[in-house]
Structures are given as C-alpha cells and as structure tokens.
Design an enzyme around this catalytic site. Sequence first.
Site, PDB file in Angstrom:
ATOM      1  N   ASP A   9      39.649  40.544  45.297  1.00  0.00           N
ATOM      2  CA  ASP A   9      38.251  40.681  45.733  1.00  0.00           C
ATOM      3  C   ASP A   9      37.690  39.483  46.511  1.00  0.00           C
ATOM      4  O   ASP A   9      36.547  39.075  46.278  1.00  0.00           O
ATOM      5  CB  ASP A   9      37.357  40.944  44.516  1.00  0.00           C
ATOM      6  N   ASP A  51      36.678  45.576  45.917  1.00  0.00           N
ATOM      7  CA  ASP A  51      35.629  46.474  45.469  1.00  0.00           C
ATOM      8  C   ASP A  51      35.287  47.383  46.649  1.00  0.00           C
ATOM      9  O   ASP A  51      35.170  46.903  47.784  1.00  0.00           O
ATOM     10  CB  ASP A  51      34.391  45.660  45.067  1.00  0.00           C
ATOM     11  N   HIS A  73      26.585  45.958  46.285  1.00  0.00           N
ATOM     12  CA  HIS A  73      27.578  45.064  46.873  1.00  0.00           C
ATOM     13  C   HIS A  73      28.810  45.857  47.261  1.00  0.00           C
ATOM     14  O   HIS A  73      29.083  46.918  46.712  1.00  0.00           O
ATOM     15  CB  HIS A  73      27.969  43.955  45.883  1.00  0.00           C
ATOM     16  N   LYS A  98      38.897  49.736  44.600  1.00  0.00           N
ATOM     17  CA  LYS A  98      38.475  50.170  43.271  1.00  0.00           C
ATOM     18  C   LYS A  98      36.960  50.359  43.218  1.00  0.00           C
ATOM     19  O   LYS A  98      36.222  49.785  44.010  1.00  0.00           O
ATOM     20  CB  LYS A  98      38.900  49.140  42.215  1.00  0.00           C
ATOM     21  N   CYS A 177      36.574  40.103  37.531  1.00  0.00           N
ATOM     22  CA  CYS A 177      37.670  40.919  38.064  1.00  0.00           C
ATOM     23  C   CYS A 177      39.023  40.232  37.966  1.00  0.00           C
ATOM     24  O   CYS A 177      40.043  40.901  37.774  1.00  0.00           O
ATOM     25  CB  CYS A 177      37.361  41.336  39.493  1.00  0.00           C
TER      26      CYS A 177
END
Length: 221
Positions: A9, A51, A73, A98, A177
């Site tokens: 991420d 993300d 976000h 994800k 994460c």
Amino acid sequence: MSRALLIVDVQNDFCEGGSLAVAGGAELAGEISEYLDAHHGQFDHVVATQDWHIDPGTHFSEEPDFEDSWPRHCVAGTRGAELHPNLDPEYIQAYFRKGQFAAAYSGFEGLLAPEDDVPTGDRKAGAMPVSGAGTASGTEETGDSFAAMEDAIGLDDWLQSHDVEDIVVVGIATDHCVKATALDAIQAGYSVTVLRSLTVGIADDLDDAVAEMELGGVDVT
C-alpha cells in the site's frame, strides 16, 4: 524455494498530501525504490498491494473513528489509489487490489489486477486507467467489477503458483495493513520477515504492533 518482496500500500493517499497520509510515506516510497535497486537480486519475485475501494460500506465515514472507519481514501481509479511516484515500479511483477466492497487490511484479501491496468515503466501521476471505478452498488461498473473478482487470482494462489515460501514485507502502515498482511502470511504457512526500517506507521508508538507480529511468528528486523 522462491523468495518474494511484498510492498504493501505505498499509495498517494497514504503519503503526504493524500487523504489519509502517514508521516514519512513519501520518503519511504523512495527508500523502498533504493532498496530494490540494491537488493532486487535477492528476490525471485516482487509484488505490491493496493487499497482499491469501490463501495466499501462503513469503511468510509464522514466521522471516522480511525479504528474501524476512515476518511475516503484510495478510491478505485483515482490518483489517490495509485502508487506514489517515488516508488519505482520497474521490478514489480504483479499488483493485488483489496477492499473493493468491504474493509480489507491484509494483502491476502487482494486480487490480481489485470496486466493492462497497472503502471509499467516510467509514468506520470494521475496516469492510471480508471476501469472498475464504479462507486455505488447496482451500477453497471460495480456489477462488472463483481464479475471480474470472481475470476481473479488471490495473492496466496499467486505466491503458491510461483513456489514462494519466504516473504519479506515492507510498506504502509506498520500497525495496520503491514501487520495484517504479515500475520496472514504466517497463517498461510510462509516464513515472514518485516523490515521495520522500510515501514511507517500511524501510531506514534509501534511497539505493540511489533510485539503482536513477533508473537504471531513474524521476524521483525
């Protein structure tokens, strides 16, 4: 046995100037690039997670508690969801997205992105395609995204198909994460190392997150 570097991420919205910025994110992106330049030969594979939110329900909130709900976000197809430009994608082979329709912290909840919808080589910020960027359930775009997810390959399946047994994890955020990905990797049977110097966290004190990872079997160095 193959060894993989997993970059978690490192996206615009999680770096300075983003909607959910983590202090040091932009600098970290450059440090990971420098690490890859120097050490890519130590890895058989390099993959990254993103993300990639389409309609994640209560994961987004106008009044977030920063535990279970967050400001908007990494909306799919937007600049905020792109990799930070300081992160050189040269060595990254695959991207796993994800959180399309629910909260997702672990990279092991991610699905393989289409090859024609990921950054390759030199790119400018804002250049990522916007396919699959529907924003509400019931739209044609969201329906197409659900159909695509049914056929997509998960991170664990991809790693197994490439005979990966040893994973090194870097990225954002140490206490969310990165931690979730590392612990899920342990549960999936991998040997896991987190390079703490190549992660940044949300909390000022990351000792609890590090202790939780170590208790779960992760080597934090």
